[in-house]
Design a protein around this motif. Structure first.
Motif, PDB file in Angstrom:
ATOM      1  N   ARG A  24       0.926  -1.149  -0.214  1.00  0.00           N
ATOM      2  CA  ARG A  24      -0.131  -0.049   0.017  1.00  0.00           C
ATOM      3  C   ARG A  24       0.891   1.212   0.062  1.00  0.00           C
ATOM      4  O   ARG A  24       0.561   2.206  -0.757  1.00  0.00           O
ATOM      5  CB  ARG A  24      -0.857  -0.102   1.315  1.00  0.00           C
ATOM      6  N   HIS A  34       0.206   3.466  -2.933  1.00  0.00           N
ATOM      7  CA  HIS A  34      -0.734   4.501  -2.829  1.00  0.00           C
ATOM      8  C   HIS A  34      -0.049   5.493  -2.007  1.00  0.00           C
ATOM      9  O   HIS A  34      -0.826   6.681  -1.318  1.00  0.00           O
ATOM     10  CB  HIS A  34      -1.927   4.050  -2.040  1.00  0.00           C
ATOM     11  N   VAL A  77       1.493   4.922   4.596  1.00  0.00           N
ATOM     12  CA  VAL A  77       0.432   4.876   5.481  1.00  0.00           C
ATOM     13  C   VAL A  77       0.812   5.419   6.828  1.00  0.00           C
ATOM     14  O   VAL A  77       1.661   5.171   7.413  1.00  0.00           O
ATOM     15  CB  VAL A  77       0.315   3.348   5.615  1.00  0.00           C
TER      16      VAL A  77
END
Lengths: 114, 585
Positions: B52, B56, B59
């Motif tokens: 992730r 993206h 986190v």
């Protein structure tokens, strides 16, 4: 007067270091380590101290009354716990050194380089 | 609902508690299985987090939901940018390898060993993932304390407890100095998050002497952990006596986490351009580690000193303060983790079989151990920079990054470090596995107890498999997507504050780093190998050169095993570091 607290903390940490460097006994080394650490308690508490302020317990003081910083107190408490663990562990290791080598004098312990 | 980041930290600690409570009634195989399952779960969770973070953006998890408003927060963040998540993943992978190795290695081990390993795993992951300096201190202390216990695990041996005690005192002093730095930093900025401190420092303009001293104190503990000269004395003492599976974690990742923390603090709090002082410390570390490595006959100590040398290179990469240097450092770290862990496993195989890891005693005795022999040969070449190993790739990228500064000495020292450390391992390979050179005359002084009750039976496959896999991983790091690593470095250097305080996690559009497969790149790797072969040949057949021998006596005398001496060095080092940092800025 805040500088006095900082100077004291510096003095304590140096005293602890001096003790470790010149020590002839491992128990003394571990205690000196605790001395050096207690400087961090003093430093943390003086960083968060306010003149004329009270303890940060809000149950019985009127709102708006200045309080000292509770964050450093929480940090000091954590620090005390860490210190207790480390001291206990190092003393246990010292006991083992004494059992296996028959001495607790750092000067008498052979080098590990050989 | 807990996020994957929080779960990855909760799983090892909760499992450790369960095993600590119930371990004594459980059969060994259940304890092994539970510990292994927990470590594999952490790998899975961190794999998801890393994926992730790469796809993206960073986190960020605020514990208890105490998130920031307009860049101001009272909460405590966990920050999984690609580098932090990747490092935590390396920790988990190495833990699985170490557990697998100890499955057969420690025949009579108790559940407490697994408890300690899982806590070590959790503490190191948390240290990598935390975005708060005080939490970093707490997890630093937690991982250190577990590490002292693991070092002194075989408490019946005098050397072991002595090494663990030295480790404990020196690292504790480092941690307290770090806490002092944190307190001063908090007094200045009123913040404890890495990102928040950095915001306040930048808002206040150019950092003054007080802040720089606070910063150097903050870094001291991390430098002690990273074994930068002159804070390095504990490392060889601890590595030489710690059980082999523990050494895998120490050398493979724990020491490197110190470098990571220095890098994190440097970028978020100070920022700025190349740090010549840190580079100086890194350079001395590279050189001294390499020299001490060659002087060692004790194989585990030899590997420990080579770790010091390689960490020096990583520190110098950080000191460059460039994203492309960090890309190189990441590859170097991965390659080193694989290769060095495999070498420690090889040393463990020798210790298990012959009850000694002294090179002179083992002379020619391990001819039959073919796989272990291969581990040492390829491991030595890997340290020397065998293309396409991670250490070769990382070093080439870092050398490119150093060029704009005119740091020509970086290439020279990198070559020396590669030649000395690789050469020392190749010398061991020649002497131990092939009986090369003159037979030893020195008689053994002190035998070590084997770490196992009795030599493990033939075909100790579970012990060798992790070594072979790690070595393969270290030598094939080049297959990792280079653009993802470069993107991680970009996020590490530029995107941290935005992601943490403003929730603007971004994926840095970094291009692929330049290909290392150029003439100069391959030549750099080959030069390292030639240097290593020369060092090995000189060590085996060159006899004793009078001048270096005297230098060696002095250097080895400095590593006295005297805890007071070590602390004196730490004090001198921190004073030098602080003064130089204040003067040069």
């Amino acid at each position: 007067m805040a500088w006095a607290a900082y100077l004291t903390a510096g003095w304590i940490v140096l005293a602890g270091f001096y003790g470790i460097v010149t020590s002839r006994n491992l128990v003394h080394v571990v205690v000196c380590l605790s001395v050096a650490q207690s400087a961090t308690y003093l430093l943390l508490l003086s960083v968060g101290y306010r003149w004329g302020a009270t303890a940060p317990v809000f149950s019985d003081i009127r709102p708006g009354r200045p309080v000292v910083d509770p964050v450093v107190q929480a940090m000091t408490l954590t620090d005390v716990v860490v210190g207790a663990t480390v001291t206990a562990l190092l003393l246990a290791l010292t006991v083992q050194v004494s059992k296996r080598r028959g001495t607790v004098d750092p000067d008498a312990l052979r080098t590990l380089e050989e | 609902m807990l996020s994957a980041v929080e779960l990855a930290l909760a799983v090892p600690f909760v499992t450790a508690m369960v095993l600590a409570a119930a371990g004594r009634w459980l059969p060994r195989v259940v304890v092994d299985a539970v510990a292994m399952a927990a470590a594999l779960t952490v790998i899975g969770l961190l794999g998801v987090v890393l994926w992730r973070a790469v796809r993206h953006g960073t986190v960020v998890v605020w514990l208890g939901g105490w998130g920031p408003h307009g860049g101001i927060s009272n909460g405590i963040p966990l920050v999984a940018d690609p580098f932090a998540a990747g490092l935590a993943l390396v920790v988990a992978v190495l833990t699985v390898a170490a557990l697998m190795f100890s499955w057969r290695y420690f025949t009579e081990v108790q559940a407490i060993f697994h408890v300690l390993m899982l806590m070590f795993l959790g503490a190191m992951c948390a240290f990598a993932l935390t975005g708060d300096v005080f939490d970093a201190f707490v997890f630093f202390e937690l991982m250190s304390t577990v590490a002292y216990v693991l070092t002194g695990y075989r408490a019946e041996e005098a050397r072991t407890v002595h090494g663990a005690l030295n480790f404990g005192v020196v690292n504790s002093i480092g941690a307290y100095l770090t806490l002092t730095g944190i307190a001063l930093m908090y007094g200045r900025t009123g913040e404890l998050g890495f990102a928040a401190i950095g915001e306040r420092v930048r808002a206040a303009g150019e950092p003054d002497a007080g802040l720089l001293v606070a910063f150097t104190l903050l870094c001291t503990g991390f430098l002690v952990k990273a074994a930068a000269v002159p804070f390095h004395f504990w490392l060889a003492d601890a590595h030489a006596v710690a059980p082999t599976p523990v050494c895998v974690l120490f050398s493979g990742i724990m020491v490197e986490l110190g470098v990571y923390a220095v890098a994190r603090a440097h970028w978020t709090i100070l920022g700025g351009t190349a740090d010549a002082v840190l580079a100086g410390f890194g350079a001395v570390t590279m050189l001294l580690g390499g020299v001490m490595c060659v002087l060692q006959p004790h194989i585990k100590r030899l590997l420990a000193y080579s770790t010091i040398s390689h960490v020096g290179l990583l520190l110098t990469c950080v000191a460059l303060m460039r994203a492309d240097a960090l890309t190189g450092a990441a590859f170097y770290l991965l390659g080193h983790a694989g290769v060095k862990s495999a070498l420690f496993i090889g040393a463990g195989m020798l210790l298990n079989r012959f009850q000694t890891v002294d090179e002179t005693e083992l002379h020619g005795r391990a001819r039959g151990m073919r796989v272990t022999s291969c581990l040492f040969l390829l491991g030595g070449l890997g340290l020397a920079g065998l293309p396409p190993g991670g250490m070769w790739l990382g070093k080439v990228l870092a050398e490119r990054a150093a060029e704009p500064y005119g740091w020509w000495w970086f290439t020279v020292l990198g070559l020396l470090a590669a030649g000395l450390t690789g050469g020392a391992v190749l010398r061991v390979w020649l002497r131990v596995f092939h009986g090369a050179g003159a037979a030893p005359t020195r008689h053994p002084v002190e035998h070590e107890d084997a770490e196992t009750a009795e030599p493990t039976p033939r075909k100790p496959l579970p012990m060798l498999v992790p070594g072979v896999l790690l070595l393969g991983g270290g030598l094939l790091t080049v297959v990792l997507p280079a653009s993802a690593v470069a993107g991680g470095a970009e996020v590490f250097t530029t995107g941290y504050t935005e992601a943490v305080l403003y929730g603007e996690a971004s994926v840095a559009p970094a291009g692929r780093p330049p290909s290392p497969w150029t003439f100069s790149g391959v030549a750099s790797g080959l030069a390292g190998i030639v240097a290593a072969l020369a060092v090995a040949a000189l060590g085996v057949w060159g006899g004793r050169l009078p001048q270096p021998a005297r230098l060696g006596t002095v250097l080895r005398g400095l590593h006295s095993g005297h805890v007071g001496d070590y602390i004196a060095w730490v004090l001198a080092g921190i004073a030098l570091f602080a003064v130089l940092t204040v003067v040069t800025r």
